[in-house]
Design a protein around this motif. Sequence first.
Motif, mmCIF file in Angstrom:
data_model
loop_
_atom_site.group_PDB
_atom_site.id
_atom_site.type_symbol
_atom_site.label_atom_id
_atom_site.label_comp_id
_atom_site.label_asym_id
_atom_site.label_seq_id
_atom_site.Cartn_x
_atom_site.Cartn_y
_atom_site.Cartn_z
ATOM 1 N N ASP A 143 0.831 -1.203 0.000
ATOM 2 C CA ASP A 143 0.000 0.000 0.000
ATOM 3 C C ASP A 143 0.873 1.263 0.000
ATOM 4 O O ASP A 143 0.618 2.207 -0.745
ATOM 5 N N VAL A 144 1.912 1.266 0.821
ATOM 6 C CA VAL A 144 2.832 2.410 0.868
ATOM 7 C C VAL A 144 3.515 2.600 -0.483
ATOM 8 O O VAL A 144 3.601 3.722 -1.002
ATOM 9 N N LEU A 145 4.000 1.524 -1.050
ATOM 10 C CA LEU A 145 4.722 1.615 -2.319
ATOM 11 C C LEU A 145 3.805 2.089 -3.445
ATOM 12 O O LEU A 145 4.185 2.928 -4.262
ATOM 13 N N LEU A 146 2.584 1.569 -3.483
ATOM 14 C CA LEU A 146 1.683 1.913 -4.583
ATOM 15 C C LEU A 146 1.202 3.359 -4.512
ATOM 16 O O LEU A 146 1.163 4.054 -5.530
ATOM 17 N N PHE A 147 0.839 3.801 -3.320
ATOM 18 C CA PHE A 147 0.224 5.118 -3.206
ATOM 19 C C PHE A 147 1.222 6.202 -2.788
ATOM 20 O O PHE A 147 1.373 7.211 -3.470
ATOM 21 N N ASP A 148 1.907 5.996 -1.674
ATOM 22 C CA ASP A 148 2.817 7.042 -1.204
ATOM 23 C C ASP A 148 4.018 7.212 -2.126
ATOM 24 O O ASP A 148 4.538 8.315 -2.286
ATOM 25 N N GLU A 149 4.481 6.126 -2.719
ATOM 26 C CA GLU A 149 5.625 6.200 -3.635
ATOM 27 C C GLU A 149 5.195 6.201 -5.101
ATOM 28 O O GLU A 149 6.028 6.099 -6.005
ATOM 29 N N GLY A 167 -11.348 0.097 -14.746
ATOM 30 C CA GLY A 167 -11.708 0.552 -13.416
ATOM 31 C C GLY A 167 -12.182 1.984 -13.352
ATOM 32 O O GLY A 167 -12.376 2.518 -12.257
ATOM 33 N N GLY A 168 -12.359 2.611 -14.473
ATOM 34 C CA GLY A 168 -12.858 3.975 -14.461
ATOM 35 C C GLY A 168 -11.787 5.032 -14.479
ATOM 36 O O GLY A 168 -12.076 6.211 -14.301
ATOM 37 N N GLY A 169 -10.540 4.616 -14.688
ATOM 38 C CA GLY A 169 -9.455 5.590 -14.778
ATOM 39 C C GLY A 169 -8.765 5.794 -13.456
ATOM 40 O O GLY A 169 -9.353 6.282 -12.502
ATOM 41 N N GLY A 170 -7.516 5.377 -13.374
ATOM 42 C CA GLY A 170 -6.782 5.457 -12.112
ATOM 43 C C GLY A 170 -6.058 6.764 -11.884
ATOM 44 O O GLY A 170 -5.307 6.878 -10.917
ATOM 45 N N ARG A 171 -6.271 7.749 -12.741
ATOM 46 C CA ARG A 171 -5.545 9.007 -12.595
ATOM 47 C C ARG A 171 -5.807 9.656 -11.241
ATOM 48 O O ARG A 171 -4.946 10.312 -10.675
ATOM 49 N N ARG A 172 -7.013 9.452 -10.700
ATOM 50 C CA ARG A 172 -7.366 10.064 -9.419
ATOM 51 C C ARG A 172 -6.946 9.211 -8.231
ATOM 52 O O ARG A 172 -7.034 9.648 -7.093
ATOM 53 N N TRP A 173 -6.507 7.978 -8.485
ATOM 54 C CA TRP A 173 -6.242 7.076 -7.377
ATOM 55 C C TRP A 173 -4.851 7.219 -6.782
ATOM 56 O O TRP A 173 -4.682 7.117 -5.577
ATOM 57 N N ALA A 174 -3.860 7.418 -7.649
ATOM 58 C CA ALA A 174 -2.472 7.251 -7.217
ATOM 59 C C ALA A 174 -2.092 8.167 -6.055
ATOM 60 O O ALA A 174 -1.259 7.797 -5.225
ATOM 61 N N SER A 175 -2.664 9.337 -5.976
ATOM 62 C CA SER A 175 -2.307 10.269 -4.906
ATOM 63 C C SER A 175 -3.300 10.234 -3.744
ATOM 64 O O SER A 175 -3.309 11.139 -2.912
ATOM 65 N N THR A 176 -4.122 9.199 -3.670
ATOM 66 C CA THR A 176 -5.106 9.078 -2.588
ATOM 67 C C THR A 176 -4.392 8.871 -1.254
ATOM 68 O O THR A 176 -3.605 7.942 -1.101
#
Length: 388
Positions: A143-149, A167-176
Amino acid sequence: MTKTRTHKRRAKRRAARRGGGSDQLTFTTRHRELVLEAMVAEQNGDLDHALDCLRRTPHRFGSTWAKQVAELVTLGERAEEWQWARFAVAAGQRWVGVIPSPLAAKVEREICAGAGIPLAPDSGDHPWQVAAEHIVVARAAADVLLFDELMLELFLVRVAPLLDSRGGGGRRWASTSARVYEVGDVAGIELRLRDHLTGERQVVRHLGEAVGRPPGALLYGRVLEVPGAPGAVFAGQPVVVDAAAAALLAELPDADSHHLVQRCTVLGEALRSEFRFLEAPPDYADEPAAGVRLLMDQGLDRLAAEQFATVQSLVAMYGVDPGSTPDYAFHAADALADPPVEAEVRRRLVGPSYAEVWRALAAASNGLDRERFLSLAAAEPTTPEPAT
């Protein structure tokens, strides 16, 4: 019957149930190759091949991963975008977990240090608690690697763009960002949350996160925006934390490479409260209850008989406590994922007197679970119900 003969009979049943004399599932080199092949297949969107690979590894039901793939394969075009979003994040966790990188090793090392557990368990057989703790740590590290990094961005753009689009576009997910949420009430498939720090209220799709938790329980996780209603869902299984852990997490600085060690250490400390909520797997070493023994005598194996007995109890309890419908739906769906259990339920627990229960469980469920409950509600008994 003497005590010795009883022990021999129990040992024989346990060995037959496991297909051998060991409690451990043995993965060969070929099984590991199949797992990697399944990972590549799911990244390319070939879920049929991924499922075929997973079913050739030694699992009684298949892993949670296999169930997730099977659900998407079964639903096909009926699968909703939130399901693809959750699947994309889970696939990203699997991908980042096998990348041999210094960063990944550092994150896992610091989380383990904060959690107070060794980076790698000692060799030999491990109790369920040790294995469960390391699964929690591995999930937190991914989770840390995928989102925080921001490795989720790399995964979706360069490795699995098809999952990104489904999945509807992950552009908004990465910085969650990860937040601590207070659990509110559940209405149908909606779970109401309150941000523990800001007090902001939010509604997310309930996927069992509140099951077994009292109102006000604290969860640490990331909420993704997704198409549909409700338009939000936890990115993955959130971490259960206590008030002390929540206070530590609230003081974490925003994702910043200069604070990586601090963030990982605090996260590890928070996981200690999650460890206290881990549940031991069922122990079927003792003699079964009379009702379970009867089911076994009628052809079900021990595990399927226990699972069917669980569904039977949940159906009976619904009439006593309909307010616990989300809990009943969650546990019934888990048991019904085993084909022999579903077949037995269709034989014994369908018809007009059960239809209301199955419809109520469907209203509190999502995806394939919802379809399965609706199918049971519409099913006719194979033998006429007794007159009342």
